[in-house]
Design a protein around this motif. Structure first.
Motif, PDB file in Angstrom:
ATOM      1  N   THR A  45       0.866  -1.176   0.000  1.00  0.00           N
ATOM      2  CA  THR A  45       0.000   0.000   0.000  1.00  0.00           C
ATOM      3  C   THR A  45       0.899   1.221   0.000  1.00  0.00           C
ATOM      4  O   THR A  45       1.842   1.309   0.798  1.00  0.00           O
ATOM      5  N   ALA A  46       0.616   2.160  -0.911  1.00  0.00           N
ATOM      6  CA  ALA A  46       1.364   3.417  -0.984  1.00  0.00           C
ATOM      7  C   ALA A  46       0.455   4.543  -0.529  1.00  0.00           C
ATOM      8  O   ALA A  46      -0.738   4.563  -0.841  1.00  0.00           O
ATOM      9  N   THR A  47       1.032   5.481   0.197  1.00  0.00           N
ATOM     10  CA  THR A  47       0.299   6.649   0.672  1.00  0.00           C
ATOM     11  C   THR A  47       1.051   7.896   0.241  1.00  0.00           C
ATOM     12  O   THR A  47       2.278   7.980   0.388  1.00  0.00           O
ATOM     13  N   VAL A  48       0.292   8.872  -0.301  1.00  0.00           N
ATOM     14  CA  VAL A  48       0.868  10.149  -0.726  1.00  0.00           C
ATOM     15  C   VAL A  48       0.138  11.289  -0.026  1.00  0.00           C
ATOM     16  O   VAL A  48      -1.006  11.141   0.396  1.00  0.00           O
ATOM     17  N   ASP A  49       0.832  12.431   0.070  1.00  0.00           N
ATOM     18  CA  ASP A  49       0.199  13.598   0.657  1.00  0.00           C
ATOM     19  C   ASP A  49      -0.285  14.533  -0.456  1.00  0.00           C
ATOM     20  O   ASP A  49      -0.215  14.184  -1.638  1.00  0.00           O
ATOM     21  N   ALA A  50      -0.754  15.701  -0.076  1.00  0.00           N
ATOM     22  CA  ALA A  50      -1.335  16.637  -1.038  1.00  0.00           C
ATOM     23  C   ALA A  50      -0.309  17.163  -2.039  1.00  0.00           C
ATOM     24  O   ALA A  50      -0.682  17.627  -3.112  1.00  0.00           O
ATOM     25  N   ARG A  51       0.964  17.075  -1.709  1.00  0.00           N
ATOM     26  CA  ARG A  51       2.010  17.503  -2.652  1.00  0.00           C
ATOM     27  C   ARG A  51       2.468  16.341  -3.527  1.00  0.00           C
ATOM     28  O   ARG A  51       3.456  16.452  -4.241  1.00  0.00           O
ATOM     29  N   ASN A  52       1.776  15.197  -3.406  1.00  0.00           N
ATOM     30  CA  ASN A  52       2.106  13.961  -4.115  1.00  0.00           C
ATOM     31  C   ASN A  52       3.430  13.358  -3.655  1.00  0.00           C
ATOM     32  O   ASN A  52       4.026  12.556  -4.366  1.00  0.00           O
ATOM     33  N   VAL A  55       4.486   9.354   1.441  1.00  0.00           N
ATOM     34  CA  VAL A  55       4.627   9.449   2.895  1.00  0.00           C
ATOM     35  C   VAL A  55       4.517   8.076   3.558  1.00  0.00           C
ATOM     36  O   VAL A  55       4.668   7.974   4.776  1.00  0.00           O
ATOM     37  N   GLY A  56       4.277   7.047   2.755  1.00  0.00           N
ATOM     38  CA  GLY A  56       4.218   5.714   3.334  1.00  0.00           C
ATOM     39  C   GLY A  56       4.202   4.619   2.289  1.00  0.00           C
ATOM     40  O   GLY A  56       3.597   4.766   1.232  1.00  0.00           O
ATOM     41  N   LEU A  57       4.919   3.556   2.583  1.00  0.00           N
ATOM     42  CA  LEU A  57       4.877   2.313   1.818  1.00  0.00           C
ATOM     43  C   LEU A  57       4.773   1.201   2.847  1.00  0.00           C
ATOM     44  O   LEU A  57       5.625   1.087   3.730  1.00  0.00           O
ATOM     45  N   LYS A  58       3.726   0.409   2.739  1.00  0.00           N
ATOM     46  CA  LYS A  58       3.545  -0.685   3.693  1.00  0.00           C
ATOM     47  C   LYS A  58       3.458  -1.994   2.915  1.00  0.00           C
ATOM     48  O   LYS A  58       2.567  -2.174   2.090  1.00  0.00           O
ATOM     49  N   PHE A  59       4.385  -2.865   3.183  1.00  0.00           N
ATOM     50  CA  PHE A  59       4.369  -4.181   2.563  1.00  0.00           C
ATOM     51  C   PHE A  59       3.580  -5.115   3.466  1.00  0.00           C
ATOM     52  O   PHE A  59       3.876  -5.245   4.650  1.00  0.00           O
TER      53      PHE A  59
END
Length: 136
Positions: A45-52, A55-59
């Motif tokens: 799962t990848a997570t991005v913030d408003a600036r793209n 902010v996170g990668l969860k395996f």
């Protein structure tokens, strides 16, 4: 300055302040939001913030350790693209109402609202010294 003109300017300034406050509020809301996407195989799962920014990668499994590098790269790029697309949707959700008002604000600033059209005859008949320019 005529009282009616001062009232118009006061109203326009109030409208601009309200718009500025709505924009600042939307910016703060967006800054607090993130968007995530999970790969089809539930590997990551990848997570991005408003600036793209990522902010996170969860395996979720250790399968990535045995994947060919090209396959892992494709999976990561795909999930990042989807997370960024989701953030674009969040941005539209947050700023969409403000964008809908932009045309109204532009029309008000240009004097092209229905009220301006209704009062056009009055403007045309106003004495030339009312706005310190020749209008009549």
């Amino acid at each position: 300055m005529a009282d009616w003109l001062a009232a118009q300017l006061h109203q326009a300034m109030d409208t601009l302040r309200e718009q500025r406050d709505r924009i600042e509020s939307a910016k703060a809301e967006l800054a607090a939001r993130t968007a995530s996407a999970t790969s089809a195989d539930h590997l990551v799962t990848a997570t991005v913030d408003a600036r793209n920014a990522v902010v996170g990668l969860k395996f979720h499994t250790s399968k990535y350790r045995t994947m060919p590098p090209e396959q892992l790269a494709r999976t990561l790029l795909e999930v990042l693209d989807r997370a960024r697309a989701e953030m674009a949707e969040v941005t539209l959700e947050v700023f969409g109402p403000l964008l809908d008002q932009r045309a109204d604000l532009r029309a008000a600033m240009a004097g092209e609202t229905p009220a301006d059209a209704a009062f056009a005859a009055i403007w045309d008949e106003a004495p030339s010294d009312v706005l310190d320019r020749g209008r009549g």
